[in-house]
Design a protein around this motif. Sequence first.
Motif, PDB file in Angstrom:
ATOM      1  N   GLY A 166       0.788  -1.217   0.000  1.00 36.74           N
ATOM      2  CA  GLY A 166       0.000   0.000   0.000  1.00 36.74           C
ATOM      3  C   GLY A 166       0.818   1.264   0.000  1.00 36.74           C
ATOM      4  N   ALA A 167       0.118   2.379  -0.178  1.00 39.01           N
ATOM      5  CA  ALA A 167       0.749   3.696  -0.199  1.00 39.01           C
ATOM      6  C   ALA A 167      -0.205   4.724   0.383  1.00 39.01           C
ATOM      7  N   ASP A 168       0.359   5.675   1.124  1.00 34.50           N
ATOM      8  CA  ASP A 168      -0.371   6.838   1.620  1.00 34.50           C
ATOM      9  C   ASP A 168       0.222   8.068   0.953  1.00 34.50           C
ATOM     10  N   TRP A 169      -0.616   8.857   0.325  1.00 35.40           N
ATOM     11  CA  TRP A 169      -0.156  10.044  -0.406  1.00 35.40           C
ATOM     12  C   TRP A 169      -0.882  11.261   0.155  1.00 35.40           C
ATOM     13  N   HIS A 170      -0.094  12.227   0.602  1.00 35.73           N
ATOM     14  CA  HIS A 170      -0.645  13.439   1.227  1.00 35.73           C
ATOM     15  C   HIS A 170       0.086  14.641   0.640  1.00 35.73           C
ATOM     16  N   PRO A 171      -0.228  14.991  -0.627  1.00 40.15           N
ATOM     17  CA  PRO A 171       0.530  16.050  -1.281  1.00 40.15           C
ATOM     18  C   PRO A 171       0.276  17.441  -0.735  1.00 40.15           C
ATOM     19  N   SER A 172      -0.852  17.651  -0.059  1.00 37.55           N
ATOM     20  CA  SER A 172      -1.178  18.974   0.468  1.00 37.55           C
ATOM     21  C   SER A 172      -2.145  18.811   1.617  1.00 37.55           C
ATOM     22  N   SER A 173      -2.465  19.915   2.258  1.00 31.46           N
ATOM     23  CA  SER A 173      -3.412  19.867   3.369  1.00 31.46           C
ATOM     24  C   SER A 173      -4.838  19.642   2.892  1.00 31.46           C
ATOM     25  N   THR A 174      -5.069  19.656   1.573  1.00 34.11           N
ATOM     26  CA  THR A 174      -6.417  19.507   1.040  1.00 34.11           C
ATOM     27  C   THR A 174      -6.692  18.133   0.458  1.00 34.11           C
ATOM     28  N   LEU A 175      -5.682  17.259   0.383  1.00 33.37           N
ATOM     29  CA  LEU A 175      -5.891  15.967  -0.261  1.00 33.37           C
ATOM     30  C   LEU A 175      -5.108  14.874   0.454  1.00 33.37           C
ATOM     31  N   THR A 176      -5.801  13.796   0.761  1.00 29.14           N
ATOM     32  CA  THR A 176      -5.176  12.600   1.304  1.00 29.14           C
ATOM     33  C   THR A 176      -5.731  11.392   0.565  1.00 29.14           C
ATOM     34  N   VAL A 177      -4.841  10.531   0.094  1.00 23.43           N
ATOM     35  CA  VAL A 177      -5.238   9.309  -0.611  1.00 23.43           C
ATOM     36  C   VAL A 177      -4.513   8.143   0.034  1.00 23.43           C
ATOM     37  N   GLN A 178      -5.249   7.093   0.338  1.00 22.52           N
ATOM     38  CA  GLN A 178      -4.668   5.871   0.869  1.00 22.52           C
ATOM     39  C   GLN A 178      -5.199   4.688   0.081  1.00 22.52           C
ATOM     40  N   ALA A 179      -4.306   3.824  -0.360  1.00 20.80           N
ATOM     41  CA  ALA A 179      -4.708   2.657  -1.134  1.00 20.80           C
ATOM     42  C   ALA A 179      -3.853   1.472  -0.718  1.00 20.80           C
ATOM     43  N   THR A 180      -4.492   0.322  -0.579  1.00 23.71           N
ATOM     44  CA  THR A 180      -3.797  -0.916  -0.239  1.00 23.71           C
ATOM     45  C   THR A 180      -4.391  -2.053  -1.044  1.00 23.71           C
ATOM     46  N   GLY A 181      -3.518  -2.816  -1.677  1.00 22.09           N
ATOM     47  CA  GLY A 181      -3.933  -4.045  -2.327  1.00 22.09           C
ATOM     48  C   GLY A 181      -3.596  -5.225  -1.431  1.00 22.09           C
ATOM     49  N   PHE A 182      -4.452  -6.234  -1.430  1.00 24.73           N
ATOM     50  CA  PHE A 182      -4.203  -7.402  -0.578  1.00 24.73           C
ATOM     51  C   PHE A 182      -4.458  -8.688  -1.358  1.00 24.73           C
ATOM     52  N   TYR A 183      -3.699  -9.710  -0.990  1.00 19.43           N
ATOM     53  CA  TYR A 183      -3.856 -11.050  -1.576  1.00 19.43           C
ATOM     54  C   TYR A 183      -3.651 -12.046  -0.451  1.00 19.43           C
ATOM     55  N   GLU A 184      -4.697 -12.814  -0.134  1.00 17.56           N
ATOM     56  CA  GLU A 184      -4.667 -13.704   1.020  1.00 17.56           C
ATOM     57  C   GLU A 184      -4.989 -15.130   0.592  1.00 17.56           C
ATOM     58  N   PHE A 185      -4.180 -16.075   1.089  1.00 20.43           N
ATOM     59  CA  PHE A 185      -4.324 -17.487   0.749  1.00 20.43           C
ATOM     60  C   PHE A 185      -4.854 -18.232   1.974  1.00 20.43           C
ATOM     61  N   TYR A 186      -6.031 -18.807   1.854  1.00 23.26           N
ATOM     62  CA  TYR A 186      -6.683 -19.511   2.953  1.00 23.26           C
ATOM     63  C   TYR A 186      -6.594 -21.022   2.759  1.00 23.26           C
ATOM     64  N   ASN A 187      -6.389 -21.720   3.872  1.00 26.55           N
ATOM     65  CA  ASN A 187      -6.497 -23.177   3.897  1.00 26.55           C
ATOM     66  C   ASN A 187      -7.546 -23.572   4.926  1.00 26.55           C
ATOM     67  N   ASN A 188      -8.386 -24.521   4.541  1.00 36.70           N
ATOM     68  CA  ASN A 188      -9.435 -25.034   5.430  1.00 36.70           C
ATOM     69  C   ASN A 188     -10.332 -23.920   5.970  1.00 36.70           C
ATOM     70  N   GLU A 189     -10.684 -22.984   5.106  1.00 36.01           N
ATOM     71  CA  GLU A 189     -11.523 -21.867   5.538  1.00 36.01           C
ATOM     72  C   GLU A 189     -12.847 -22.380   6.092  1.00 36.01           C
ATOM     73  N   LEU A 190     -13.227 -21.873   7.264  1.00 34.71           N
ATOM     74  CA  LEU A 190     -14.491 -22.235   7.900  1.00 34.71           C
ATOM     75  C   LEU A 190     -15.600 -21.395   7.306  1.00 34.71           C
ATOM     76  N   VAL A 191     -16.544 -22.052   6.662  1.00 35.33           N
ATOM     77  CA  VAL A 191     -17.656 -21.367   6.012  1.00 35.33           C
ATOM     78  C   VAL A 191     -18.955 -21.935   6.571  1.00 35.33           C
ATOM     79  N   SER A 192     -19.879 -21.057   6.913  1.00 34.94           N
ATOM     80  CA  SER A 192     -21.175 -21.481   7.450  1.00 34.94           C
ATOM     81  C   SER A 192     -22.283 -21.120   6.479  1.00 34.94           C
ATOM     82  N   GLN A 193     -23.305 -21.968   6.430  1.00 31.23           N
ATOM     83  CA  GLN A 193     -24.463 -21.653   5.623  1.00 31.23           C
ATOM     84  C   GLN A 193     -25.690 -22.315   6.222  1.00 31.23           C
ATOM     85  N   SER A 194     -26.847 -21.800   5.840  1.00 34.28           N
ATOM     86  CA  SER A 194     -28.109 -22.263   6.402  1.00 34.28           C
ATOM     87  C   SER A 194     -28.607 -23.482   5.657  1.00 34.28           C
TER      88      SER A 194
END
Length: 765
Positions: free
Chosen positions: A534-562
Amino acid sequence: MVLVVLFPAPHALATTEQAGHLTGQKHHGPTAAQPPRTSRLPARTEQVTVTGANRASALTRPAGQTSFSSERDNFANHVAQSVADMMVTIPGVSFTQGNGPRDTNISIRGSGDRQAWGLKNIQVLEDGFPMTQPDGTARADLIDPHAYAGVDVFEGPASTLYGNYAMNGAINFRTRKGASINGVEVGSDFGSFGMVNNYATLGFGNKRYDLMIFGSDVRGNGFIANSNYNTSTESMRLRVNLTPTDRLILKFVNNVTDAYLPARLSLNQYRANPYQQGCYNAAQAAAGCASVNLLVNGRYGARQAMSPQAAGLGRFDRRTVVGLRWEHDFSPHTTWRNQFTYDQRHIDQPTSPTSYVGPYDSYAVSSDMTNHAQLAGRPLETFAGVNFDYLDFGSQTYNIMPLGGATRGAMSSATYGHQWNLGARFQEDWHVAPNWHVVVGLGGTYSDIGAMETLYSYSATTTSQRAITASRSYFNLAPEGAVMYTPSKDWTLHTRVGTAYGTPSSSNLFITPQGQYGNNTQLKSQTSVGIDLGADWHPSSTLTVQATGFYEFYNNELVSQSAGVNTVGSYTFNAPASQHRGVVLGVEWKPLPTTLPGGRVTLSYTYDNQVYTNYTEVLSNSTLSRSFSRAGNFIPGVIPNFLNARFLYDQPHGPLEGLGGYAEVTWRDAYWLDNANSLKAPGYALLNLELHYNPPTRLGWAHRLHWYFEVQNVANQTYIAGAANVSDSLQTNGQQATTQMLMNSTGSIYAGSPRAYFGGVRVRF
């Protein structure tokens, strides 16, 4: 320059006010090197030097982890009925409706969207005290936003510091400081569907002590038949500086939830009658009405269909939490914390053809140490801690009889057991260079679950019982590493590899995929490895941008359903492999700072793509079974796109100073409800409008009065506020149920509120 802070284990969080009172530094507000900010986004990282004796640096958020905050100015000026109103502006967070008016299912990166009730896969704290019990259960009922100064969300796998169940991060709610209140505030909210909330806050404080006491009572008729409610909440926090090096923090929360519940609908029922009107008499009910089939004699034999209203379905629960923390400074560089929390959750929940009753008592203790030193001439922060929590529970399940008032019949099951978790945490945070620092950590938990469920069955001549025993233990480790780089005052770049784990809880072990009581003890711990960039960009007192990309690998994920509305509950299974990937984005912009200084635009957006990469589901009917690969299918219940945009204005000066408001758009994309990806819950976009007035100080006593008015769902759209996942089924011809068939699957959907009007006043003395 970089602000490096350490966040301790969830059972040993130091209050942020500790360092603030000792040093005069406010760690959730602007620093000397930073202009004042009202953004819900976390502050741009800066170097902070804490000077003086007998104190440690503020422990505010996990080093290296993607974090966002929402401060009081984002939710205090409007109705703020539930935790959703506090967190709707936080990137990466979404929410759905649970079982009750304030039972909001909060999700971090999709972690809880698929839940029908409660908060799962995240650790929840309040002022550093654990609000998640040892079985991973937390609920949002006890949160009245009027009591809070803000909330911090730590996103991504986080078991290194937070232990079991921190699959997608942690949330810390911060109550208001007594010193900031400095008196008494009383207020009332009122609005559509008979909603009235009366609340009061008392607060005083100085460098020696800080006391906050809050109480509220909210009630309403609801907009769906059988959804009237009455919820009371009391909260208290007291900090006392015993000596210059010793502090005590006492925490108390009590909540009583008295809420009647409608039944969840199928998609066809929702389309025909979303608010379940004309449904009281099941025999003469209008189209689109849900019902429950109750044993006439409460034991065996014939059943009678009744509406939730006639049956008296609801939740009548109490939650009490008491915590005490002692903090001791061995030196200006070393702090020791010891904490104990008692948490009782007592449930009385006739929410289906059966009623669940029983206490869930838990105890949590922790001890940790934070040290600040030098390594190769560069600052090094070290954290180490241990924690132990224990849950002792005994619950009974009774058949409900068709006599009204959720009348109990014979006991259908009784479950008694325990779960405990013993964990250790370690983290090093080293500033390797002026603009660089590196974080490494390791956490581990040993969990033990033991329970016995006794099932009762009845006939005209006999009563029989069957005992099912579950005894499982798990050991999990969670390493992590992070690197942060600040090449200039405008940029901060960060990357992190985090891991997490979550064991099944005892409630997962006794409901089979058929939605009936039985042995489901084959479940494994779910684990994940996640990468953030990710990156945080704050070029001035009038603008702030924050962005993060994520990639997650799950094993044996617990999933519930009705498995359906007339079964005993949702069942849980392991999906062998799945992947979660996406982007979170936060923006705050003042487009015309000179000509329109009170104007702001804020935006939070989450893209969440979650798929099974290895999972084969077995479906059966009365004559055969077939296997279906779900590899490549989207995980049901996960909202792929979630956006909130606000256009705000607050008049900063002149005759209209203090007058403000906003227009808000919330968009939720359509999402799948079943593993075969055959049925979708439709998306929606809502428009909300708000107007408020905070009189300026020059108006004397009138400055103590605040009022607001707002309109929610201006276009009066019909939409789905919450939908539980539904089960695919096998037809007699060996084919999966079609989309048209799944549209009749009950036990899934709650409608959202139609157009609603709210207003309120608050007076400070």
